[in-house]
Enzyme design. Structure first.
Site, PDB file in Angstrom:
ATOM      1  CB  CYS A 133      -0.938  -0.006   1.207  1.00 55.86           C
ATOM      2  SG  CYS A 133      -2.005   1.442   1.260  1.00 55.86           S
ATOM      3  CB  CYS A 136      -0.573   2.625   3.960  1.00 58.59           C
ATOM      4  SG  CYS A 136      -2.033   1.894   3.237  1.00 58.59           S
ATOM      5  CG  ASP A 137       3.177   1.431   4.421  1.00 58.08           C
ATOM      6  OD1 ASP A 137       2.746   1.933   5.474  1.00 58.08           O
ATOM      7  OD2 ASP A 137       2.946   0.257   4.088  1.00 58.08           O
TER       8      ASP A 137
END
Ligand code: NAP
Length: 310
Positions: A133, A136-137
């Protein structure tokens, strides 16, 4: 057989949010957690984009907090992997490895499984530089070199997203042509921070939990040459598989296998069956959007039961 007004299958942010809302509506739901208790957040490390946590929160801790919140209002949790569902029966019947359950309303939040490469180092370093992701990261790798595997719309979108933080993004694709739509391809071609490595397969991720990802090993499938590429992260964007095996032939799916809802609701083609989270979302796939649709499913279920006089 255990009977409940509401049963929720799935213990990610969608399932737990549905449980919080359903239990606060005095529906005493049963939440069934299957093979990935807590969902994908339990295998990530820090989550920085879930509202309410300005300093970030560890994925497993966030899921534990959601579980505690659901339990506080009367959600019962059972660990059981459901093997089959009968959605023609009323009440609906669920058969698990450990028991049988029936319910008047069913909420499905079984999630989607990101495809992985299945190479050495990938599983071990997930959460330590390997991620499925980028949204997300990506921000953890500001001004660093990162690599991303894939050639579809997700890969192109995520490569563009990563280029906002990273000093350089290597997009690694196994063929000499991208699968992505033309417009997404053009955005990647025009982005000076993205370099595409064509015809490359990733053989291994190198690094350690302590130091994170250090490099990946590539094989050129035209020349058969192998090489090392130094990178601080490997993002894997090779597609997702929605977890819908249980519902094949029962619930409507789209051309990619995602469960279909009536737009703007969590309702499915079977009255009383509601769907939330990634199993119905090929686009956003975020914890917060999953939670939002979990809330929708609980409210839709509550109104459905009210209509039945239950
Ligand atoms: P996808 O279209 O299935 O593409 C997967 C990509 O990963 C392909 O390029 C494939 O390579 C590669 N791949 C698959 N398995 C691999 C493996 N084992 N090793 C290396 N590479 C592998 O998946 P997606 O990009 O997630 O998109 C899914 C759907 O969502 C699509 O319909 C897409 O259009 C849509 N989507 C739309 C948007 C948007 O419009 N903004 C954004 C994201 C996704 P090959 O090409 O060689 O098969």
């Amino acid at each position: 057989m255990q009977h409940r007004k509401v049963i929720i299958i799935g213990s990610g942010p969608a399932g737990f949010t549905a449980a919080i809302y359903a239990s606060r509506a005095n529906l005493s739901p049963l939440l069934l957690r299957g093979p990935t208790p807590g969902g994908w957040l339990t295998i990530t490390t820090e989550v920085e984009n879930f509202p309410g946590f300005p300093k970030g929160v560890m994925g497993p801790e966030l899921m534990q907090l959601m579980e505690d919140q659901a339990a506080r209002f009367g959600t019962t949790l059972e660990v059981d992997t459901i093997q089959s569902v009968d959605l023609h029966a009323r009440p609906f019947v669920l058969t698990g490895e450990r028991g049988q359950y029936s319910c008047d309303a069913l909420i499905i939040g079984t999630g989607a499984t990101p495809r992985t490469l299945g190479i050495p180092g990938e599983k071990e370093l997930t959460g330590y530089g390997v991620s499925t992701c980028a949204t997300c990261d990506g921000a953890f790798f500001r001004n660093q070199v990162v690599a991303l595997a894939g050639g579809g719309d997700s890969a192109c979108e995520e490569a563009a997203f990563l280029s906002r933080f990273a000093s350089k993004v290597y997009l690694i694709h196994r063929r000499d042509q991208l699968r992505a739509s033309k417009i997404m391809q053009e955005r990647v071609f025009e982005n000076p921070k993205i370099e595409i490595l064509w015809n490359k397969e990733i053989l291994e991720v190198q690094g350690s939990k302590k130091e994170g990802v250090k490099a990946i090993v590539l094989r050129d499938n035209k020349s058969d040459e192998t090489s090392n590429l130094e990178t601080a992260a490997l993002f894997v964007a090779i597609g997702h598989v929605p977890n819908t095996n249980l519902f094949q032939g029962l619930l409507e799916t789209d051309s990619h296998g995602y469960l279909v809802t009536i737009p703007g609701t969590s309702k499915t083609n079977i009255p009383g069956v509601f769907v939330c989270g990634d199993v119905q979302d090929p686009v956003y796939r975020q914890a917060i959007t999953a939670a939002g649709t979990g809330c929708m499913a609980a409210i839709d279920a509550e109104r459905y039961l009210e209509g039945l006089g239950k």
